[in-house]
Design a protein around this motif. Sequence first.
Motif, PDB file in Angstrom:
ATOM      1  N   LYS A   9       0.839  -1.203   0.000  1.00  0.00           N
ATOM      2  CA  LYS A   9       0.000   0.000   0.000  1.00  0.00           C
ATOM      3  C   LYS A   9       0.877   1.258   0.000  1.00  0.00           C
ATOM      4  O   LYS A   9       0.584   2.229  -0.698  1.00  0.00           O
ATOM      5  CB  LYS A   9      -0.930  -0.016   1.214  1.00  0.00           C
ATOM      6  CG  LYS A   9      -1.969   1.064   1.217  1.00  0.00           C
ATOM      7  CD  LYS A   9      -3.019   0.815   0.166  1.00  0.00           C
ATOM      8  CE  LYS A   9      -4.177   1.767   0.338  1.00  0.00           C
ATOM      9  NZ  LYS A   9      -5.172   1.628  -0.709  1.00  0.00           N
ATOM     10  N   ILE A  10       1.946   1.224   0.782  1.00  0.00           N
ATOM     11  CA  ILE A  10       2.868   2.361   0.824  1.00  0.00           C
ATOM     12  C   ILE A  10       3.470   2.597  -0.556  1.00  0.00           C
ATOM     13  O   ILE A  10       3.512   3.733  -1.037  1.00  0.00           O
ATOM     14  CB  ILE A  10       3.977   2.142   1.877  1.00  0.00           C
ATOM     15  CG1 ILE A  10       3.392   2.201   3.286  1.00  0.00           C
ATOM     16  CG2 ILE A  10       5.097   3.163   1.720  1.00  0.00           C
ATOM     17  CD1 ILE A  10       4.357   1.803   4.376  1.00  0.00           C
ATOM     18  N   LYS A  11       3.899   1.527  -1.193  1.00  0.00           N
ATOM     19  CA  LYS A  11       4.507   1.656  -2.516  1.00  0.00           C
ATOM     20  C   LYS A  11       3.516   2.219  -3.527  1.00  0.00           C
ATOM     21  O   LYS A  11       3.846   3.104  -4.322  1.00  0.00           O
ATOM     22  CB  LYS A  11       5.030   0.301  -2.988  1.00  0.00           C
ATOM     23  CG  LYS A  11       5.799   0.366  -4.276  1.00  0.00           C
ATOM     24  CD  LYS A  11       6.423  -0.974  -4.627  1.00  0.00           C
ATOM     25  CE  LYS A  11       7.226  -0.838  -5.906  1.00  0.00           C
ATOM     26  NZ  LYS A  11       7.923  -2.076  -6.241  1.00  0.00           N
ATOM     27  N   GLN A  12       2.281   1.732  -3.480  1.00  0.00           N
ATOM     28  CA  GLN A  12       1.254   2.208  -4.412  1.00  0.00           C
ATOM     29  C   GLN A  12       0.956   3.698  -4.206  1.00  0.00           C
ATOM     30  O   GLN A  12       0.940   4.480  -5.157  1.00  0.00           O
ATOM     31  CB  GLN A  12      -0.035   1.409  -4.238  1.00  0.00           C
ATOM     32  CG  GLN A  12      -1.187   1.933  -5.062  1.00  0.00           C
ATOM     33  CD  GLN A  12      -2.541   1.443  -4.574  1.00  0.00           C
ATOM     34  OE1 GLN A  12      -2.634   0.672  -3.629  1.00  0.00           O
ATOM     35  NE2 GLN A  12      -3.589   1.913  -5.215  1.00  0.00           N
ATOM     36  N   LEU A  13       0.740   4.085  -2.969  1.00  0.00           N
ATOM     37  CA  LEU A  13       0.379   5.475  -2.684  1.00  0.00           C
ATOM     38  C   LEU A  13       1.548   6.432  -2.906  1.00  0.00           C
ATOM     39  O   LEU A  13       1.349   7.559  -3.376  1.00  0.00           O
ATOM     40  CB  LEU A  13      -0.163   5.595  -1.262  1.00  0.00           C
ATOM     41  CG  LEU A  13      -1.505   4.890  -1.027  1.00  0.00           C
ATOM     42  CD1 LEU A  13      -1.891   4.956   0.440  1.00  0.00           C
ATOM     43  CD2 LEU A  13      -2.595   5.479  -1.904  1.00  0.00           C
ATOM     44  N   THR A  14       2.758   6.004  -2.581  1.00  0.00           N
ATOM     45  CA  THR A  14       3.896   6.885  -2.837  1.00  0.00           C
ATOM     46  C   THR A  14       4.128   7.037  -4.334  1.00  0.00           C
ATOM     47  O   THR A  14       4.504   8.113  -4.785  1.00  0.00           O
ATOM     48  CB  THR A  14       5.181   6.388  -2.153  1.00  0.00           C
ATOM     49  OG1 THR A  14       5.448   5.044  -2.539  1.00  0.00           O
ATOM     50  CG2 THR A  14       5.084   6.483  -0.652  1.00  0.00           C
ATOM     51  N   GLN A  15       3.883   5.977  -5.081  1.00  0.00           N
ATOM     52  CA  GLN A  15       4.021   6.088  -6.539  1.00  0.00           C
ATOM     53  C   GLN A  15       3.015   7.097  -7.090  1.00  0.00           C
ATOM     54  O   GLN A  15       3.330   7.872  -7.993  1.00  0.00           O
ATOM     55  CB  GLN A  15       3.829   4.719  -7.201  1.00  0.00           C
ATOM     56  CG  GLN A  15       4.142   4.730  -8.668  1.00  0.00           C
ATOM     57  CD  GLN A  15       5.576   5.170  -8.966  1.00  0.00           C
ATOM     58  OE1 GLN A  15       6.516   4.764  -8.295  1.00  0.00           O
ATOM     59  NE2 GLN A  15       5.747   6.003  -9.966  1.00  0.00           N
ATOM     60  N   GLU A  16       1.809   7.114  -6.541  1.00  0.00           N
ATOM     61  CA  GLU A  16       0.815   8.104  -6.957  1.00  0.00           C
ATOM     62  C   GLU A  16       1.266   9.518  -6.609  1.00  0.00           C
ATOM     63  O   GLU A  16       1.073  10.453  -7.386  1.00  0.00           O
ATOM     64  CB  GLU A  16      -0.542   7.795  -6.319  1.00  0.00           C
ATOM     65  CG  GLU A  16      -1.185   6.529  -6.857  1.00  0.00           C
ATOM     66  CD  GLU A  16      -2.451   6.137  -6.115  1.00  0.00           C
ATOM     67  OE1 GLU A  16      -2.916   6.917  -5.241  1.00  0.00           O
ATOM     68  OE2 GLU A  16      -2.964   5.045  -6.399  1.00  0.00           O
ATOM     69  N   ALA A  17       1.878   9.680  -5.435  1.00  0.00           N
ATOM     70  CA  ALA A  17       2.393  10.993  -5.040  1.00  0.00           C
ATOM     71  C   ALA A  17       3.529  11.427  -5.968  1.00  0.00           C
ATOM     72  O   ALA A  17       3.615  12.600  -6.353  1.00  0.00           O
ATOM     73  CB  ALA A  17       2.872  10.961  -3.589  1.00  0.00           C
ATOM     74  N   PHE A  18       4.395  10.482  -6.346  1.00  0.00           N
ATOM     75  CA  PHE A  18       5.483  10.802  -7.267  1.00  0.00           C
ATOM     76  C   PHE A  18       4.952  11.172  -8.647  1.00  0.00           C
ATOM     77  O   PHE A  18       5.490  12.059  -9.312  1.00  0.00           O
ATOM     78  CB  PHE A  18       6.458   9.634  -7.387  1.00  0.00           C
ATOM     79  CG  PHE A  18       7.250   9.362  -6.138  1.00  0.00           C
ATOM     80  CD1 PHE A  18       7.554  10.366  -5.229  1.00  0.00           C
ATOM     81  CD2 PHE A  18       7.700   8.087  -5.858  1.00  0.00           C
ATOM     82  CE1 PHE A  18       8.275  10.121  -4.087  1.00  0.00           C
ATOM     83  CE2 PHE A  18       8.432   7.820  -4.724  1.00  0.00           C
ATOM     84  CZ  PHE A  18       8.724   8.839  -3.830  1.00  0.00           C
ATOM     85  N   THR A  19       3.891  10.511  -9.078  1.00  0.00           N
ATOM     86  CA  THR A  19       3.282  10.830 -10.370  1.00  0.00           C
ATOM     87  C   THR A  19       2.710  12.241 -10.351  1.00  0.00           C
ATOM     88  O   THR A  19       2.871  12.994 -11.317  1.00  0.00           O
ATOM     89  CB  THR A  19       2.181   9.808 -10.712  1.00  0.00           C
ATOM     90  OG1 THR A  19       2.755   8.498 -10.737  1.00  0.00           O
ATOM     91  CG2 THR A  19       1.548  10.102 -12.051  1.00  0.00           C
ATOM     92  N   ALA A  20       2.064  12.600  -9.247  1.00  0.00           N
ATOM     93  CA  ALA A  20       1.537  13.962  -9.123  1.00  0.00           C
ATOM     94  C   ALA A  20       2.684  14.979  -9.121  1.00  0.00           C
ATOM     95  O   ALA A  20       2.579  16.038  -9.742  1.00  0.00           O
ATOM     96  CB  ALA A  20       0.707  14.093  -7.849  1.00  0.00           C
ATOM     97  N   ARG A  21       3.792  14.636  -8.441  1.00  0.00           N
ATOM     98  CA  ARG A  21       4.950  15.536  -8.429  1.00  0.00           C
ATOM     99  C   ARG A  21       5.494  15.725  -9.842  1.00  0.00           C
ATOM    100  O   ARG A  21       5.856  16.833 -10.227  1.00  0.00           O
ATOM    101  CB  ARG A  21       6.057  15.000  -7.517  1.00  0.00           C
ATOM    102  CG  ARG A  21       7.308  15.882  -7.572  1.00  0.00           C
ATOM    103  CD  ARG A  21       8.393  15.489  -6.643  1.00  0.00           C
ATOM    104  NE  ARG A  21       8.899  14.175  -6.960  1.00  0.00           N
ATOM    105  CZ  ARG A  21       9.703  13.496  -6.150  1.00  0.00           C
ATOM    106  NH1 ARG A  21      10.067  14.000  -4.988  1.00  0.00           N
ATOM    107  NH2 ARG A  21      10.136  12.306  -6.488  1.00  0.00           N
TER     108      ARG A  21
END
Length: 149
Positions: A79-91
Amino acid sequence: MKKLLVMICMTFGCVFASKASGDKSSAVVVSARANNLSDQMIKSLRLNNFQSSKIREINTQVAEQITAIEQQYAGNEAKIKQLTQEAFTARDLYLEEVLSTVQYNKYFNSRSAYAAIDQEFMSTLADNSNSNVLATVSAQQNPKAVAAN
């Protein structure tokens, strides 16, 4: 369009959750994490002053999100990996607006290196998780407050 709206809502939710549940030490860590990555990006991408300030804002928001995600989903690496990847995509979307085409291409090709820099910084903090590290990081962030003491 819906995905963008959902990502923005998630971003704000994570930021407010981290601010509501975070204490001063987590705020210092978030600031240090964002500034460490920002400093690396400013040097390697040769950013001007406007870009530098925008990068610091963006990285601070992302660091707040990631820290909140890591705290909320501790132990659930998937879950951490999925959500951080989404945050990186937004960045990435935000950076595309701030950086020139050449700078963005250089950033995009070096994303794994920046992720490694961030992980190394956080592991250094975790390895030395005593108050001296937080005091050092705090002193680096606000030298005037240390001089006043």
